[in-house]
Design a protein around this motif. Sequence first.
Motif, PDB file in Angstrom:
ATOM      1  N   GLY A 140       0.830  -1.424  -0.085  1.00  0.00           N
ATOM      2  CA  GLY A 140       0.031   0.119   0.159  1.00  0.00           C
ATOM      3  C   GLY A 140       0.897   1.246  -0.078  1.00  0.00           C
ATOM      4  N   ARG A 141       1.962   1.344   0.752  1.00  0.00           N
ATOM      5  CA  ARG A 141       2.847   2.468   0.818  1.00  0.00           C
ATOM      6  C   ARG A 141       3.344   2.762  -0.405  1.00  0.00           C
ATOM      7  N   THR A 142       4.109   1.777  -1.052  1.00  0.00           N
ATOM      8  CA  THR A 142       4.538   1.985  -2.541  1.00  0.00           C
ATOM      9  C   THR A 142       3.525   2.500  -3.556  1.00  0.00           C
ATOM     10  N   LEU A 143       2.414   1.817  -3.555  1.00  0.00           N
ATOM     11  CA  LEU A 143       1.059   2.179  -4.380  1.00  0.00           C
ATOM     12  C   LEU A 143       0.921   3.512  -4.137  1.00  0.00           C
ATOM     13  N   ASP A 144       0.844   4.089  -2.962  1.00  0.00           N
ATOM     14  CA  ASP A 144       0.388   5.384  -2.716  1.00  0.00           C
ATOM     15  C   ASP A 144       1.440   6.224  -3.020  1.00  0.00           C
ATOM     16  N   MET A 145       2.772   6.065  -3.039  1.00  0.00           N
ATOM     17  CA  MET A 145       3.923   6.764  -3.516  1.00  0.00           C
ATOM     18  C   MET A 145       3.713   7.119  -5.013  1.00  0.00           C
ATOM     19  N   PHE A 146       2.900   6.076  -5.767  1.00  0.00           N
ATOM     20  CA  PHE A 146       2.918   6.144  -7.414  1.00  0.00           C
ATOM     21  C   PHE A 146       1.216   6.683  -7.628  1.00  0.00           C
ATOM     22  N   SER A 147       0.779   7.167  -6.831  1.00  0.00           N
ATOM     23  CA  SER A 147      -0.719   7.604  -7.023  1.00  0.00           C
ATOM     24  C   SER A 147      -0.693   8.715  -8.157  1.00  0.00           C
ATOM     25  N   LEU A 148       0.298   9.740  -7.819  1.00  0.00           N
ATOM     26  CA  LEU A 148       0.228  11.192  -8.572  1.00  0.00           C
ATOM     27  C   LEU A 148       0.667  10.544  -9.743  1.00  0.00           C
ATOM     28  N   VAL A 149       1.512   9.552 -10.144  1.00  0.00           N
ATOM     29  CA  VAL A 149       1.892   8.921 -11.665  1.00  0.00           C
ATOM     30  C   VAL A 149       0.736   8.605 -12.088  1.00  0.00           C
ATOM     31  N   ARG A 150      -0.173   7.808 -11.615  1.00  0.00           N
ATOM     32  CA  ARG A 150      -1.298   7.308 -12.300  1.00  0.00           C
ATOM     33  C   ARG A 150      -2.419   8.374 -12.429  1.00  0.00           C
ATOM     34  N   HIS A 151      -2.554   9.178 -11.615  1.00  0.00           N
ATOM     35  CA  HIS A 151      -3.237  10.480 -11.910  1.00  0.00           C
ATOM     36  C   HIS A 151      -2.913  11.167 -13.021  1.00  0.00           C
ATOM     37  N   LYS A 152      -1.662  11.401 -13.241  1.00  0.00           N
ATOM     38  CA  LYS A 152      -1.254  12.162 -14.290  1.00  0.00           C
ATOM     39  C   LYS A 152      -1.419  11.685 -15.727  1.00  0.00           C
ATOM     40  N   GLU A 153      -1.279  10.172 -15.740  1.00  0.00           N
ATOM     41  CA  GLU A 153      -1.249   9.538 -17.206  1.00  0.00           C
ATOM     42  C   GLU A 153      -2.581   9.449 -17.265  1.00  0.00           C
ATOM     43  N   GLU A 169     -12.387  12.176 -34.850  1.00  0.00           N
ATOM     44  CA  GLU A 169     -11.519  11.221 -35.183  1.00  0.00           C
ATOM     45  C   GLU A 169     -11.958  10.097 -34.318  1.00  0.00           C
ATOM     46  N   GLY A 170     -11.912   8.979 -35.137  1.00  0.00           N
ATOM     47  CA  GLY A 170     -11.935   7.487 -34.649  1.00  0.00           C
ATOM     48  C   GLY A 170     -10.465   6.992 -34.047  1.00  0.00           C
ATOM     49  N   VAL A 171     -10.788   6.304 -32.633  1.00  0.00           N
ATOM     50  CA  VAL A 171      -9.620   5.857 -31.869  1.00  0.00           C
ATOM     51  C   VAL A 171      -9.553   4.331 -31.708  1.00  0.00           C
ATOM     52  N   ASN A 172      -8.351   3.973 -32.061  1.00  0.00           N
ATOM     53  CA  ASN A 172      -8.226   2.506 -31.819  1.00  0.00           C
ATOM     54  C   ASN A 172      -7.657   2.549 -30.247  1.00  0.00           C
ATOM     55  N   LEU A 173      -8.905   2.362 -29.534  1.00  0.00           N
ATOM     56  CA  LEU A 173      -8.853   2.437 -27.935  1.00  0.00           C
ATOM     57  C   LEU A 173      -8.030   1.143 -27.476  1.00  0.00           C
ATOM     58  N   GLY A 174      -7.959  -0.038 -28.078  1.00  0.00           N
ATOM     59  CA  GLY A 174      -7.046  -1.201 -27.642  1.00  0.00           C
ATOM     60  C   GLY A 174      -5.560  -0.522 -27.422  1.00  0.00           C
ATOM     61  N   LYS A 175      -5.158   0.050 -28.651  1.00  0.00           N
ATOM     62  CA  LYS A 175      -3.749   0.315 -28.697  1.00  0.00           C
ATOM     63  C   LYS A 175      -3.533   1.660 -27.586  1.00  0.00           C
ATOM     64  N   GLU A 176      -4.526   2.438 -27.578  1.00  0.00           N
ATOM     65  CA  GLU A 176      -4.415   3.449 -26.558  1.00  0.00           C
ATOM     66  C   GLU A 176      -4.245   3.234 -25.135  1.00  0.00           C
ATOM     67  N   LEU A 177      -5.234   2.268 -25.018  1.00  0.00           N
ATOM     68  CA  LEU A 177      -5.249   1.673 -23.428  1.00  0.00           C
ATOM     69  C   LEU A 177      -4.023   0.930 -22.974  1.00  0.00           C
ATOM     70  N   MET A 178      -3.305   0.321 -24.151  1.00  0.00           N
ATOM     71  CA  MET A 178      -2.332  -0.325 -23.725  1.00  0.00           C
ATOM     72  C   MET A 178      -1.032   0.604 -23.790  1.00  0.00           C
ATOM     73  N   LYS A 179      -0.987   1.633 -24.656  1.00  0.00           N
ATOM     74  CA  LYS A 179       0.056   2.628 -24.243  1.00  0.00           C
ATOM     75  C   LYS A 179      -0.142   3.234 -23.008  1.00  0.00           C
ATOM     76  N   LEU A 180      -1.544   3.552 -22.391  1.00  0.00           N
ATOM     77  CA  LEU A 180      -1.454   4.172 -20.984  1.00  0.00           C
ATOM     78  C   LEU A 180      -1.060   3.029 -19.929  1.00  0.00           C
ATOM     79  N   SER A 181      -1.429   2.066 -20.114  1.00  0.00           N
ATOM     80  CA  SER A 181      -1.179   0.923 -19.050  1.00  0.00           C
ATOM     81  C   SER A 181       0.500   0.652 -19.225  1.00  0.00           C
ATOM     82  N   ASN A 182       1.147   0.803 -20.185  1.00  0.00           N
ATOM     83  CA  ASN A 182       2.531   0.886 -20.539  1.00  0.00           C
ATOM     84  C   ASN A 182       3.151   1.939 -19.854  1.00  0.00           C
ATOM     85  N   ASN A 183       2.801   3.220 -20.055  1.00  0.00           N
ATOM     86  CA  ASN A 183       3.330   4.359 -19.576  1.00  0.00           C
ATOM     87  C   ASN A 183       3.355   4.193 -18.021  1.00  0.00           C
ATOM     88  N   VAL A 184       2.288   3.885 -17.211  1.00  0.00           N
ATOM     89  CA  VAL A 184       2.127   3.809 -15.916  1.00  0.00           C
ATOM     90  C   VAL A 184       3.295   3.007 -15.296  1.00  0.00           C
TER      91      VAL A 184
END
Length: 507
Positions: A140-153, A169-184
């Motif tokens: 929990g402590r480590t996940l709390d430390m990264f809460s701002l990271v998740r918030h920003k992404e 414009e149409g969006v390939n959400l599968g690819k964009e959600l993968m990019k979001l998870s990957n960035n976090v």
Amino acid sequence: MIDFEACFPFFIACLIPTILVWVFSKSTCPKSHFPPTPFALPIIGHLHLLSSIPHQAFHKLSYRYGPIFRLFLGSKPGIIVCSPEIAKEFLKTHEHMCLDRARSSATDYLSYGNKGLVVAPYGVYWKFMKKIVMSNLLNGRTLDMFSLVRHKEVYRFINSMSKKARVGEGVNLGKELMKLSNNVISIMLMGDRCTDDKKDVADDLMNLVADMFQAIGTFNLSDYIWLLKSLDLQGVGKIAKKLRARLDVMIERIIKEHEEAREHGGEIKDLLHILLDIEQDESMEIKLSREYIKAFIMDILLAATDTSAATMEWGLSQLINHPNIMKKALEEIHQVVGENRLLQESDIPNLPYLQAIVKETLRLHPPFPMFVRKSTEDFMVAGYHIPAKTIVFINVWALGRDPNHWESPHEFRPERFQGKENDIDVRGQHFHMLPFGSGRRMCPGISLAHFMVHTTLGTMIQCFDWKAGKDGNLSSVDMEEGVGLTLTKANHLVCVPVARIDPIPLM
């Protein structure tokens, strides 16, 4: 699908000795002590009964052979479990006999000799790594430390969708959600996101993860037909070596950057920084080598990127196909959060219908449709003899569709999770719903997935209406499942976002 015609000469060459081995193995225990077994062919066993989507094939076979049955995957015996009651016997009553993962040549190599937490054999090393993960890396402590990271992404992702909405414009959400998870995960793990100015790095990492999933998920004949063990007929071994070489280059560069920053007094707050601290800690009962660190990084990349993205994609697809449920979720968000700020992680406990939507998504579309274990001893389950060294397939996908536990099991109905009488969680205590597993080998990243999926899906509902299709002209989304280790859509969700509120002033 497996190309049996290409392998036919090998099958003929092995026919006579394999029949003798098969007959001998069948005579070592009375037939009545084993679970029901369909007719098997020499050499390939029951491989001809499987399809490109094994969990669906196993589910169909259970209609004929019952909730537990036995298959021969080539020369390896396997037990298929499609019942919550029997799954409980394997995962709770007799858990100590099924704590090892089934191994493959691809996972052996990619995990640096099974040094990763996900595939390591149960024992002293596995317990050591599990302790590190739960007390240092995903607590929990480590996940709390990264809460701002998740918030920003998440907000960065919503901003990107808002730009698409302005121009229709149409969006390939599968690819964009993968990019979001990957960035976090990239920021949490290595301290840097794969931004647009590092597109090559981003694409390389996403492609590497996808290629590793494909290699691990490939049904390798050499792993199951013992006379072909030394042959790399499908080239899986060659592919695994190339993938690990790519992973080595990427991780070594990142580790060296961290080590240099530490030498110059730089304070880096990410999971790799914590791992390097542990590596240098002489008081640890087991020395954490460089290969252990690399194996853990591979675990995180594989377990946390594709799975969360797929769950969010399935969830939004269901909501588009059920506009009445989307409307009800939006009303709850507006009532609790309002329209003057964006939904945050702290709002999740106050959004029970959103939680119900996520649970229903995980019931129908579990990230890993099957959990594969390997028995270490002989034991009895449901009156049947389970020999040691048997592969055990827990069909999580089938458990979530069991009509004895779910009313109208194939319907998407979040309401089934509302009310105290339906207070079912996803943490492995209810065996008719095990999206993250159960017991000692349950997924340690469940809390991180909880935050990511609820917050992202909630903000997508809050900010946009979603029109299916590249031009937003489709009436529904197809729900066909794809092929692979994880449960992904056969066709990525493509749709046009239509803004409900402008998220930019709220960020």
